[in-house]
Design an enzyme around this catalytic site. Sequence first.
Site, PDB file in Angstrom:
ATOM      1  N   SER A 575       0.913  -1.254  -0.079  1.00 55.08           N
ATOM      2  CA  SER A 575      -0.022  -0.105  -0.038  1.00 55.08           C
ATOM      3  C   SER A 575       1.085   1.068   0.074  1.00 55.08           C
ATOM      4  O   SER A 575       1.738   1.510  -0.775  1.00 55.08           O
ATOM      5  CB  SER A 575      -0.934  -0.007   1.174  1.00 55.08           C
ATOM      6  N   ASP A 650      -9.115  -4.978  -6.013  1.00 56.92           N
ATOM      7  CA  ASP A 650      -8.770  -3.973  -4.995  1.00 56.92           C
ATOM      8  C   ASP A 650      -9.408  -2.602  -5.262  1.00 56.92           C
ATOM      9  O   ASP A 650      -9.446  -1.921  -6.315  1.00 56.92           O
ATOM     10  CB  ASP A 650      -7.080  -3.610  -5.220  1.00 56.92           C
ATOM     11  N   HIS A 682      -7.479  -5.247  -1.438  1.00 57.54           N
ATOM     12  CA  HIS A 682      -6.280  -4.484  -1.300  1.00 57.54           C
ATOM     13  C   HIS A 682      -5.362  -5.170  -0.553  1.00 57.54           C
ATOM     14  O   HIS A 682      -4.091  -5.221  -0.695  1.00 57.54           O
ATOM     15  CB  HIS A 682      -6.675  -3.340  -0.467  1.00 57.54           C
TER      16      HIS A 682
END
Length: 710
Positions: A575, A650, A682
Site C-alpha cells: 500500500s 482492489d 487490497h
Amino acid sequence: MKTNLLYATLLLSTLSVAQQKEITMKDAVLGLSTNLRIENLNQVQWIPSEDAYTQNVKTKYGEALVKRHVPNNKVDTIFRSTQFEGNRIPSLNWINNQKAFFNQKGAFKTVATNGQINNWINIPANAEDVEFDATNNQAGYTIDNNLYFVDNAGNTHQITKDGSYNIVNGKSVHQNEFGIHKGIYISPKGNYVAFYRMDQTVVTEYPIIDWSVQPAVNKNIKYPFAGTKNHTVTLGVYNPKTKQTVFLQTEPEKDQYLTSVTWSPDEKHIYIGILSRNQKHLKLNQYDATSGQFIKTLFEEHDDKYVEPQHELYFIPGKTNEFVWWSQRDGFMHLYRFNTNGKLINQITKGDWIVTDIVGQNAKAKELLIVTTKDSPKERHLYAVNWENGKLRKLTKEAGTHNPSVSTSGIYAIDNWSNDNTPRKIDVINTTSGKIDNLLTAKNPLEGYKTAKVENVTLKADDGTDLYGKLIYPNNFDATKKYPVIVYLYNGPHAQLINNKFPASGNLWYDHLAEKGYVVFTMDGRGSANRGLKFEQAIHGKAATTEMEDQMKGVDYLKALPFVDAERMGIHGWSYGGFMTTSFMLRKPDVFKVGVAGGPVIDWRQYEAMYTERYMESPQDNPKGYEGNNLLTKVNNLQGKLLVIHGSLDPVVVWQHSMDLLKESVKAGKQLDYYVYPNHEHNVRGVERVHLMQKITDYFDLYLKPESTK
C-alpha cells in the site's frame, strides 16, 4: 557410569534439536492465530454496573462462565455449556448485569442470569451495518442502502426508501476517514435515530471485475478521485413515534465533510464537525435534533496544512453541558474540556506525547482513564487524569503495550499487555490504590524455535528528530560474513511499525528471513503515526520525499555495518509501503538491488480525495507536488529487479495504478515482474497469504542470494 554419561549426552542432544525448530512460512504467516497462538483467557469482560468480570473456564462438567468479584476474588458460576445449543457457551455481550445477548446461527437471543433464553431482536439474515441499542432492546441496520429500525416493541420501521446505487443511507461515509466508522447513531435514551445519507450521483464510477465466474462480471463502484467531484452527505434524524425524518441544516450545497457526530445526553442536540473540502478549517456545530435547525458554532480550528478530527465528543459524566474534545491544536493529540457554549474550560492533558484512547471514567474521582504514549512513542500505558486540574497518575508499571478495559465504576481495570519479551500478561489493576494482581502469565509459544536476535535502533532525521527502528540479525550470525538485507517499510500516515510488544521482531516473517540468512531492518520515518503533528505533517505536499530522506538514514546505517552487503539490499512494502518501495526503485534506483511492491499507489491523482487531499492538497492546488511523485514519469530510471503485486478486486488502490505502471514499463523498454491475486482486494488474506509471502521471499532469494545473477 558410562551408560549414564551416554544417556545424558543423548538427552542434551535431543533437547538441542528440540530447541532448533524452524519457523516455517506457514508459521510466520498463520502461526500466531493457529499453532503458535499465545495463551489467553476466554470471555474476560466487565459486567455492567458491577466490580466483577466474567471468564470462560473449563471444568470436568464442560465449559462454565464464571463471575469473579474484585477485590475479594469470590467466584460464582453464571452459566454452564449444557444450557446452550451445541454444548458451548456462545460469545456474550452484556446488556446489563442481569442479561446478555448472543448470535446463534444468525438469530439474536438473550440469556438472563437465571438461565432463561429468549428470542431477541429480529434482524434479517441479509442485514448489514447493524447498530444495537441493547439497553432499550432496539437496533438499526441497512439492506440495499436503505435504513431500518427495530423499536423496543419489536416493530420494524423502514426509515428510508430512496436507497440505491447512488443514494446510500445508514452507512459509514467519506471513505471511513476522519474517524468515521459507522452510519447509524441511536440517541442515548433510544428515542431517535440519526443517520448518514450520502448522495454519490456525481462521483466517478470505476469498474471492478469479478473473475470468479464465467464469464467475468463487472461491478462498478463509486470512487472519488483526488480533485474530482465528491459525494454530498447529510444527516437525518428519525422519530419512531411520529415516523418522521428531519434533516439537519448542514448546508449540503457546500463541498465539505461531516464527522464527529455526537448526541447530547439529553437528546436535544446533535453536534457535528463540519470540515472544509481542503481540510484546513473545522467548525464544531450544534443543531436542534427535532427541528434540524442550526443553533451555533461552538468553536473553529484552522491549520495551514490540515485539521484532522478523529473522535466524537465525550460528555463529562453527569453533565449535559460539558464535554471532552480531542484536538491536535497544540501539535499533539490531547483532551480539552469545553462547555456547550463553546467556552474552553481547561486543557486536560498536555505535553510532547499523545492520548490514544479514553477507556473509562471514575466519576467520583473526576478522572478519565486514558491510554497514552507519555512514556515512549513505542509503548502504550494506562493513566488516570483529573478532568478539572489535569493531574496525571500512571497505573501500569511494566514497559510494553497495554490494552486495558475498565469497570463501570472506573475503580478496576483488566490490562492485557505484552512487550518484546513477554508474550502476554493479564492483570487486574486497582486504579485507586495502584495494586496489581496477575490473572495470566502466558507461556512463550516460540520457545524452542529459532527466533532472531532483535536490536532496537534509534537514528536521527535531518532535523534531529528521533527515528525508531529494529535490526533483526540472521541466525547463526557470523560477524566476519557479509549478509544480504531486506528493508520492510510503510512510513505512511496512521501506521506505526515499531512498538514494544510481542514478538520482539514485530513480524514472524522477519524471523523466517533471519533463518534464511537475511538481515532485516524496519523503521518508522516522519509521516508515521503517534509522534505528533509536526512529525506527521513533514510529508505534506510532497509524498515520499521526506520519507525517503529518513529511510536513507536507515540505509546509511546499514551500509556502515561491517556485516551488511550493500550490493545485496532489498526493499518491500504494501500500500503506502508499496508506493515507497516503487519510489525507491525509480527515484533512487542505485540503492536497492531488488524491490517487491504490493498494492502500490503509483499516481496520487488516482487515489481517493479524502486521504490524498489531506496530505497532498488537490491536484489543482499542488500540481508540482503531484508531478514530483508521479511514478509513471520515472519508469525509465529502473535499474534493479522489481516485482509488483496487486489484488484484482482492489477497491482501495485500484488496479489501474499498477496496470499503468506496466504500460509505461513497456514504453520505456524496462522489464519488471508482475503478479496478480485473483479475487483478492487490497490485501491477500487467509491461507493464500502463505502463498503471497512465499512469492515475495522467493523473489528475494532469486536475486539477493550470493549465487544470484544480475
